[in-house]
Design a protein around this motif. Structure first.
Motif, PDB file in Angstrom:
ATOM      1  N   VAL A 159     -70.086  22.943  40.796  1.00 42.48           N
ATOM      2  CA  VAL A 159     -71.421  22.408  41.065  1.00 42.48           C
ATOM      3  C   VAL A 159     -71.908  23.004  42.384  1.00 42.48           C
ATOM      4  CG1 VAL A 159     -72.792  20.344  41.533  1.00 42.48           C
ATOM      5  CG2 VAL A 159     -70.970  20.275  39.813  1.00 42.48           C
ATOM      6  N   ALA A 160     -73.052  23.685  42.327  1.00 45.71           N
ATOM      7  CA  ALA A 160     -73.627  24.258  43.539  1.00 45.71           C
ATOM      8  C   ALA A 160     -74.248  23.157  44.380  1.00 45.71           C
ATOM      9  CB  ALA A 160     -74.675  25.304  43.175  1.00 45.71           C
ATOM     10  N   ALA A 161     -73.952  23.188  45.672  1.00 43.02           N
ATOM     11  CA  ALA A 161     -74.465  22.164  46.588  1.00 43.02           C
ATOM     12  C   ALA A 161     -75.590  22.679  47.448  1.00 43.02           C
ATOM     13  CB  ALA A 161     -73.336  21.651  47.490  1.00 43.02           C
ATOM     14  N   GLY A 162     -75.954  23.918  47.283  1.00 39.19           N
ATOM     15  CA  GLY A 162     -76.992  24.468  48.125  1.00 39.19           C
ATOM     16  C   GLY A 162     -76.395  25.108  49.354  1.00 39.19           C
ATOM     17  N   GLY A 163     -76.958  26.208  49.764  1.00 39.80           N
ATOM     18  CA  GLY A 163     -76.434  26.887  50.936  1.00 39.80           C
ATOM     19  C   GLY A 163     -75.088  27.512  50.637  1.00 39.80           C
ATOM     20  N   SER A 164     -74.091  27.176  51.439  1.00 39.23           N
ATOM     21  CA  SER A 164     -72.758  27.791  51.302  1.00 39.23           C
ATOM     22  C   SER A 164     -71.716  26.808  50.801  1.00 39.23           C
ATOM     23  CB  SER A 164     -72.324  28.361  52.662  1.00 39.23           C
ATOM     24  OG  SER A 164     -72.248  27.314  53.625  1.00 39.23           O
ATOM     25  N   ARG A 165     -72.135  25.741  50.102  1.00 37.41           N
ATOM     26  CA  ARG A 165     -71.196  24.707  49.668  1.00 37.41           C
ATOM     27  C   ARG A 165     -71.173  24.595  48.150  1.00 37.41           C
ATOM     28  NH1 ARG A 165     -72.625  19.379  52.748  1.00 37.41           N
ATOM     29  NH2 ARG A 165     -74.735  20.036  52.152  1.00 37.41           N
ATOM     30  N   ILE A 166     -69.987  24.321  47.617  1.00 33.52           N
ATOM     31  CA  ILE A 166     -69.817  24.055  46.188  1.00 33.52           C
ATOM     32  C   ILE A 166     -68.800  22.935  46.021  1.00 33.52           C
ATOM     33  CG2 ILE A 166     -70.440  26.379  45.426  1.00 33.52           C
ATOM     34  CD1 ILE A 166     -67.453  26.991  45.199  1.00 33.52           C
ATOM     35  N   ALA A 167     -68.845  22.271  44.861  1.00 31.06           N
ATOM     36  CA  ALA A 167     -67.856  21.267  44.499  1.00 31.06           C
ATOM     37  C   ALA A 167     -67.172  21.734  43.220  1.00 31.06           C
ATOM     38  CB  ALA A 167     -68.502  19.911  44.290  1.00 31.06           C
ATOM     39  N   VAL A 168     -65.849  21.720  43.229  1.00 33.44           N
ATOM     40  CA  VAL A 168     -65.067  22.274  42.118  1.00 33.44           C
ATOM     41  C   VAL A 168     -64.322  21.138  41.434  1.00 33.44           C
ATOM     42  CG1 VAL A 168     -63.333  23.967  41.455  1.00 33.44           C
ATOM     43  CG2 VAL A 168     -64.801  24.403  43.442  1.00 33.44           C
ATOM     44  N   TYR A 169     -64.560  20.980  40.117  1.00 38.08           N
ATOM     45  CA  TYR A 169     -63.887  19.972  39.310  1.00 38.08           C
ATOM     46  C   TYR A 169     -62.880  20.662  38.389  1.00 38.08           C
ATOM     47  CZ  TYR A 169     -67.731  16.942  40.749  1.00 38.08           C
ATOM     48  OH  TYR A 169     -68.638  16.233  41.480  1.00 38.08           O
ATOM     49  N   GLY A 170     -61.772  19.964  38.130  1.00 37.23           N
ATOM     50  CA  GLY A 170     -60.770  20.505  37.206  1.00 37.23           C
ATOM     51  C   GLY A 170     -59.884  21.557  37.827  1.00 37.23           C
ATOM     52  N   ALA A 171     -59.765  21.588  39.137  1.00 39.12           N
ATOM     53  CA  ALA A 171     -58.884  22.530  39.822  1.00 39.12           C
ATOM     54  C   ALA A 171     -58.386  21.886  41.099  1.00 39.12           C
ATOM     55  CB  ALA A 171     -59.605  23.843  40.130  1.00 39.12           C
TER      56      ALA A 171
ATOM     57  N   HIS B 247     -62.600  15.960  43.215  1.00 40.88           N
ATOM     58  CA  HIS B 247     -63.022  17.348  43.222  1.00 40.88           C
ATOM     59  C   HIS B 247     -62.551  18.004  44.514  1.00 40.88           C
ATOM     60  CE1 HIS B 247     -66.150  15.197  45.470  1.00 40.88           C
ATOM     61  NE2 HIS B 247     -66.350  16.331  46.115  1.00 40.88           N
ATOM     62  N   VAL B 248     -62.808  19.283  44.604  1.00 45.25           N
ATOM     63  CA  VAL B 248     -62.464  20.059  45.799  1.00 45.25           C
ATOM     64  C   VAL B 248     -63.776  20.508  46.447  1.00 45.25           C
ATOM     65  CG1 VAL B 248     -61.268  22.079  46.716  1.00 45.25           C
ATOM     66  CG2 VAL B 248     -60.321  20.847  44.745  1.00 45.25           C
ATOM     67  N   ALA B 249     -63.952  20.151  47.701  1.00 48.42           N
ATOM     68  CA  ALA B 249     -65.141  20.563  48.451  1.00 48.42           C
ATOM     69  C   ALA B 249     -64.858  21.890  49.133  1.00 48.42           C
ATOM     70  CB  ALA B 249     -65.509  19.506  49.483  1.00 48.42           C
ATOM     71  N   VAL B 250     -65.747  22.854  48.906  1.00 45.80           N
ATOM     72  CA  VAL B 250     -65.552  24.202  49.416  1.00 45.80           C
ATOM     73  C   VAL B 250     -66.818  24.636  50.150  1.00 45.80           C
ATOM     74  CG1 VAL B 250     -65.041  26.609  48.827  1.00 45.80           C
ATOM     75  CG2 VAL B 250     -64.035  24.758  47.475  1.00 45.80           C
ATOM     76  N   ARG B 251     -66.607  25.278  51.289  1.00 45.90           N
ATOM     77  CA  ARG B 251     -67.725  25.874  52.019  1.00 45.90           C
ATOM     78  C   ARG B 251     -67.327  27.290  52.406  1.00 45.90           C
ATOM     79  NH1 ARG B 251     -69.388  25.533  57.489  1.00 45.90           N
ATOM     80  NH2 ARG B 251     -67.736  24.017  57.884  1.00 45.90           N
ATOM     81  N   SER B 252     -68.166  28.244  52.003  1.00 46.60           N
ATOM     82  CA  SER B 252     -67.850  29.649  52.235  1.00 46.60           C
ATOM     83  C   SER B 252     -69.142  30.452  52.268  1.00 46.60           C
ATOM     84  CB  SER B 252     -66.935  30.187  51.128  1.00 46.60           C
ATOM     85  OG  SER B 252     -66.827  31.595  51.183  1.00 46.60           O
ATOM     86  N   PRO B 253     -69.204  31.519  53.083  1.00 46.37           N
ATOM     87  CA  PRO B 253     -70.396  32.374  53.052  1.00 46.37           C
ATOM     88  C   PRO B 253     -70.532  33.144  51.734  1.00 46.37           C
ATOM     89  CG  PRO B 253     -68.725  33.294  54.515  1.00 46.37           C
ATOM     90  CD  PRO B 253     -68.259  31.927  54.136  1.00 46.37           C
TER      91      PRO B 253
END
Length: 594
Positions: A246-258, A223-229
């Protein structure tokens, strides 16, 4: 089953607590993995669970609070880092010493050394052990009282893959035998392969609690780990493009299939600022989902009978070793330290006797001749040796804490203190005897048979010499118990002739001191009904007892006993539920400071 209910650490300096409202189960026959990155709160959670650190919440073992168990180490065994044993003690000696603390036969130590693969190196010193061998010994210490549950704080940290696989296999064997295991770690792949259930910590809170196979199927994909405001806005845009977010809480998400390139282009087109954009290969954990009503694995039912969150959970009520005298003997003589100390004390006493003889033995008090006590020393060498051995009894206990206030016996328990006083007193008497024999021999060579005082004739002097050595040893024991170091324990003994006695001499000097001695003689006459001139030996003993040094020793011992009783009372009140105080116990945290 072990239940952790509402575990919350105490905040420090206006900062939020390291962990907050942790509630999870450790079930028999299963390995529960506590997963999280560095500083996520895993170590703090484990310390709160075991009662090593004060906080809010409760730990129940089959419905009974852990702190109320008489022998909690037989319910839960813990590995909280490397073994804090003395580096010059052997592994076999270390485990046999702990066998005495737990009331087990010494053969239990030998069996466990074979179980953890240390049978061939059992007689090597702990200071020569590698990291893997030390972790194996830590497992043996945890398994020694045959606990039903194991709590292991990242036991495979910094180990090579082969040693880590052996540790995980041992954990699985314990769970297969019906035991409950809590295993913390940072490697999601290894933890998912070992554990039956995964509890994920993030920022001191539980963000997921699900079976390990479900965790591996949903979290260990590339997956791709992303952190953004603007993570939520970016997540909506990526989801419209067909990616799984997938929301990780706060300003982080995990992106599958990209890919990370596709995510970066999307963010650039829409003017979204990115703080992190990184590819995560398969086998690395995705950022955990926020638990919610649509995420069944994240839901945790409310436990009935939970302790109110506003109520502090006191530390576990301390208890002492089951066989304190046997433990103290193994602790003392498991090292070579007593022998060079005793040899140096006896040799120094003989040299001191020769120095006293050269200064003129005719006008020297018999006590100084018998003890080899030159006027330049604050105490006789043998008394200093007895004080050092006494201070070492607790100095080594706190410097290399084999007994911890977590689950094992308490090193300051009354029965153990009594055993240390008995052993140190016996060693002091032996030192006094050896020193008297060495001094007599040295004086016989220097002055001839006529100039040597006979210890058997000088009964009061001999008794005073023995009492001085025992008093110095006991002062060292109690001072090291109070100050938790050998150096301060020995310093407390030296402060008696250097500080306390001169102060008393100043207060009781001149006529005041004479009146004090006269009062003692009059009290003896009234108590015995005999004239003051009849019992010369008793009056001589009384005059010796009123000397400033003797009074200073008695006063120092009394103050140390009062300090110990006050500390014991404070520990008892804390165990009954008073306001918690952060533990200063000897369990070391060699890694994560959450």
């Amino acid at each position: 089953m072990i239940q952790a209910i509402g575990l919350t650490s105490l905040p420090r300096r206006n900062t939020p607590p390291a962990v907050a409202d942790l509630t999870f189960d450790i079930r028999p026959g299963e390995v529960t993995g506590l997963l999280g990155p560095a500083r996520s709160g895993k170590t703090t959670a484990v310390r709160l669970l075991l009662g090593v650190q004060s906080g809010k919440g409760a730990t129940l073992v089959d419905g009974c609070p852990l702190r109320d168990l008489a022998r909690p180490e037989r319910a839960v065994g813990a590995v909280l880092g490397d073994v804090p044993g003395h580096p010059r003690r052997t592994a076999r000696g270390h485990l046999r010493m702990l066998c005495a603390a737990h009331g087990l036969p010494a053969s239990r130590a030998d069996d466990l050394l074979e179980t953890v693969g240390l049978g061939a190196t059992a007689d090597r010193r702990l200071g020569t052990y590698s990291l893997g061998m030390d972790r194996r010994l830590a497992f043996a210490v945890a398994l020694l009282p045959d606990p039903h549950a194991l709590v292991l704080d990242d036991p495979v940290r910094d180990l090579p893959p082969r040693e880590a696989a052996w540790m995980h296999a041992l954990v699985r064997r314990h769970a297969a035998a019906g035991g409950a295991v809590l295993l913390t770690g940072r490697d999601p792949g290894a933890l998912a392969r070992t554990a039956d259930r995964i509890v994920v910590l993030d920022g001191g809170r539980i963000t997921a609690d699900e079976p390990a196979d479900s965790f591996a199927g949903t979290r260990l994909r590339a997956h791709v780990a992303v952190r953004s405001p603007y993570a939520q806005r970016l997540a909506g845009l990526l989801a419209e493009g067909g990616a799984e977010v997938v929301a990780a809480g706060g300003s982080r998400i995990a992106v599958y299939g990209a890919t990370s390139a596709a995510v970066g282009e999307t963010a650039h087109r829409h003017g979204i600022l990115l703080h992190q954009l990184a590819d995560r290969p398969a086998g690395s954990a995705a950022a955990p989902r926020e638990p919610g009503p649509d995420h069944e694995a994240g839901e945790r039912p409310v436990r009935r009978g939970a302790v109110p969150r506003s109520r502090p959970a006191p530390l576990r009520t301390p208890h002492g070793p089951l066989q304190p005298l046997r433990y103290e003997l193994r602790r003392c003589f498991g090292l070579r330290t007593p022998w060079p100390v005793a040899a140096a004390a006896v040799a120094g006493s003989a040299l001191g006797a020769l120095a006293v003889a050269r200064g003129g033995a005719a006008h020297t008090p018999p006590l100084r001749l018998l003890s080899g006590w030159p006027t330049g020393l604050p105490l006789p060498p043998a008394a200093l040796g007895a004080a050092l051995l006494g201070a070492l009894s607790y100095g080594q206990e706190f410097a290399f804490p084999a007994l911890t206030p977590g689950l094992g016996p308490e090193p300051r328990a009354p029965r153990l203190l009594a055993a240390k006083l008995a052993v140190s007193g016996a060693l002091a008497l032996l030192l006094a005897l050896l020193a008297a024999l060495a001094d007599t021999s040295a004086l016989r060579l220097a002055l001839g048979p006529a100039g040597v005082p006979d210890p058997l004739v000088l009964s009061a002097t001999t008794a005073g010499w023995a009492a001085l050595c025992v008093a110095c040893a006991w002062t060292g024991v109690l001072a090291a118990c109070a100050f938790r170091t050998t150096a301060l324990g020995l310093a407390a003994v030296l402060s008696v002739p250097l500080l306390v006695a001169p102060g008393l001499r100043f207060l009781l000097g001149g006529r005041t001191g004479a009146q004090f001695r006269d009062a003692a003689e009059a009290l003896w006459s009234v108590a015995t009904g005999a004239p003051r001139t009849d019992d010369r030996a008793a009056l001589a003993a009384l005059r010796s007892a009123t000397q400033p040094l003797v009074v200073a020793l008695v006063l120092s011992l009394s103050c140390l006993v009062i300090a110990y009783l006050a500390s014991a009372l404070r520990e008892r009140r804390r165990g009954r539920g008073s306001t918690p105080v952060h533990s200063t116990g000897a369990v070391r945290i060699d890694h994560e400071e959450a």
